[in-house]
Motif scaffolding. Structure first.
Motif, PDB file in Angstrom:
ATOM      1  N   UNK A   1      -4.273   4.511  -1.071  1.00  0.00           N
ATOM      2  CA  UNK A   1      -5.059   4.107  -2.240  1.00  0.00           C
ATOM      3  C   UNK A   1      -6.209   5.076  -2.523  1.00  0.00           C
ATOM      4  N   UNK A   2      -7.090   5.234  -1.548  1.00  0.00           N
ATOM      5  CA  UNK A   2      -8.279   6.057  -1.777  1.00  0.00           C
ATOM      6  C   UNK A   2      -7.928   7.496  -2.133  1.00  0.00           C
ATOM      7  N   UNK A   3      -6.939   8.062  -1.440  1.00  0.00           N
ATOM      8  CA  UNK A   3      -6.575   9.457  -1.695  1.00  0.00           C
ATOM      9  C   UNK A   3      -5.973   9.663  -3.075  1.00  0.00           C
ATOM     10  N   UNK A   4      -5.508   8.590  -3.702  1.00  0.00           N
ATOM     11  CA  UNK A   4      -4.889   8.705  -5.026  1.00  0.00           C
ATOM     12  C   UNK A   4      -5.696   7.974  -6.099  1.00  0.00           C
TER      13      UNK A   4
ATOM     14  N   UNK B   1      -3.551  -4.839   5.058  1.00  0.00           N
ATOM     15  CA  UNK B   1      -2.871  -3.684   5.633  1.00  0.00           C
ATOM     16  C   UNK B   1      -3.740  -2.903   6.596  1.00  0.00           C
ATOM     17  N   UNK B   2      -3.120  -1.901   7.213  1.00  0.00           N
ATOM     18  CA  UNK B   2      -3.844  -1.028   8.129  1.00  0.00           C
ATOM     19  C   UNK B   2      -4.898  -0.212   7.379  1.00  0.00           C
ATOM     20  N   UNK B   3      -6.012   0.057   8.055  1.00  0.00           N
ATOM     21  CA  UNK B   3      -7.081   0.845   7.454  1.00  0.00           C
ATOM     22  C   UNK B   3      -6.586   2.220   7.023  1.00  0.00           C
TER      23      UNK B   3
ATOM     24  N   UNK C   1       0.835  -1.204   0.000  1.00  0.00           N
ATOM     25  CA  UNK C   1       0.000   0.000   0.000  1.00  0.00           C
ATOM     26  C   UNK C   1       0.869   1.254   0.000  1.00  0.00           C
ATOM     27  N   UNK C   2       1.894   1.262   0.830  1.00  0.00           N
ATOM     28  CA  UNK C   2       2.779   2.430   0.921  1.00  0.00           C
ATOM     29  C   UNK C   2       3.525   2.646  -0.393  1.00  0.00           C
TER      30      UNK C   2
END
Length: 420
Positions: free
Chosen positions: A201-204, A192-194, A167-168
């Motif tokens: 992911x969501x922000x991009x 992964x962590x919420x 995710x990172x």
């Protein structure tokens, strides 16, 4: 052969914290062995923030967090060797290591702290069919390329696995100008962590495809694309759902495994669930005087918890050296069942509990509006409502001294997920 009171294998956050704790307990003869060219471990390449909120009450990057501990190591004059690889360890606590300056060296210690961290599961462990072309990397390798070496692995990216590193790296590759086309996850939930799902992911606007996997890798010299497909509840590919995604890079974030080759050589008992050592509340393994902490014990989501565990390991290693460690004849077994995969520690000596004991664990599935319950020999002592429980988030329960005093003859403590 060189002799030390305590030898610590690994100079990452776990090893440094253990060394500092042991030094503050009055042990001067300590050595830290680190295979990389500097202390800090994986934190050196984790340049994103989010570290230290529990330990320092402020948000730091990985290198900043590591620097706090390195400065303490220097201040306390703790001996350390970098570029030094430990190649053997036995139950008599004799370490064989090698470096470019001294060649092969042997170290005998009264106590040893295992702090080797974890490693990534490679492509060969997941059997993806297709070409063996360039462009397929583990997420951690790509992170090192970008953050330390200054190289971009590619521009058109697919990520398999939704662990925190994956995710990172989805966010990191995007910030460096790459087009991350999808994060593909075999399971019906993210590993992964919420907060990382939201921020990375969501922000991009990067799509997360749950219950999907990569079924084929295409390319000759360089990766040209991957085929992904949906899977059913048994993780079998559903025919007719295949989708081809052109890309030049595939990053694998398909799990982390505690690095316990050396632990096994020393006859340390390893958990079949975590692949890390089974330890008691003092972070001691089944081998007297060998302790374990950090990601070599079980894979953490927060480095702050690594630090707390490592303080405990270092402190008790010092007590072992000084002959102050107490063990009653009958430890209490920690039982993980009904949704709980494992616990750290695995056994507890009630006499050691002065105030409270923090027990960490992970669940094996996603649960909503359930309870975490703790039983002392069949009597329920804790019953905590949880809105969401997920495998990607480590959980903690605190057992107080009063609970242990209430059940002086307790043989088992059971932790489970319950509906009511």
């Amino acid at each position: 052969m060189k002799e030390f009171d305590i030898a610590i294998i690994g100079g990452g956050p776990a090893g440094m914290a253990a060394a500092i704790a042991a030094k503050k307990e009055g042990i001067d003869s300590i050595i830290v062995l680190e295979k990389d060219d500097s202390l800090g471990g994986i934190l050196n390449q984790c340049i994103h923030n989010g570290f230290g909120l529990h330990t320092f009450k402020e948000e730091l990057t990985g290198p900043e967090y590591a620097e706090r501990f390195f400065e303490e190591i220097e201040k306390l004059n703790i001996v350390y060797k970098v570029n030094t690889t430990v190649i053997d360890l036995n139950k008599d606590k004799v370490i064989t290591a090698a470096n470019g300056e001294e060649g092969i060296i042997e170290i005998k210690a009264k106590a040893i702290v295992l702090a080797m961290g974890c490693r990534e599961r490679p492509r060969g462990a997941i059997n993806i069919p297709g070409a063996r072309c360039a462009g397929v990397y583990t997420a951690g390798t790509a992170q090192r390329f970008v953050n330390i070496e200054g190289y971009m692995p590619g521009k058109e990216v697919v990520i398999l696995g939704s662990g925190d590193i994956g995710l990172i790296m989805a966010r990191r590759m995007t910030l460096e100008g790459a087009n991350v086309k999808a994060v593909v996850e075999l399971l019906p939930y993210s590993g992964g962590l919420k907060r990382n799902i939201v921020q990375c992911l969501n922000d991009f606007d990067i799509p997360l495809k749950l219950s999907h996997t990569v079924t084929e890798i295409r390319g000759k010299e360089r990766l040209e694309g991957v085929t992904i497909a949906k899977v059913d509840e048994n993780r079998r590919v559903i025919e007719g759902t295949e989708e081809y995604i052109p890309c030049d890079t595939l990053l694998l974030s398909v799990g982390l495994i505690p690095d316990n080759v050396l632990s096994a050589k020393a006859d340390v008992k390893l958990s079949k669930v975590t692949s890390g050592p089974e330890v008691n509340d003092m972070m001691e393994t089944n081998v007297d005087g060998i302790f374990a902490c950090g990601n070599v014990l079980h894979v953490h989501d927060l480095v702050d918890y690594v630090t707390l565990e490592s303080y405990t390991a270092g402190m008790n290693a010092a007590k072992f050296v000084k002959g102050e460690m107490k063990r009653s004849d009958k430890p209490i077994d920690m039982i993980a069942t009904e949704g709980v995969r494992y616990t750290v520690p695995k056994t507890v000596y009630a006499d050691n509990i002065k105030d409270k004991l923090e027990v960490r664990f992970r669940v094996g599935d996603v649960f909503k509006n359930k309870y975490i319950s703790v039983y002392f020999d069949g009597s329920r002592e804790l019953h905590m409502k949880k809105r969401v429980l997920a495998p990607g988030e480590m959980e903690t329960v605190r057992l107080t001294k009063a609970m242990f005093d209430k059940y002086p003859n307790c043989k088992e403590i059971t932790i489970k997920v319950e509906g009511e």
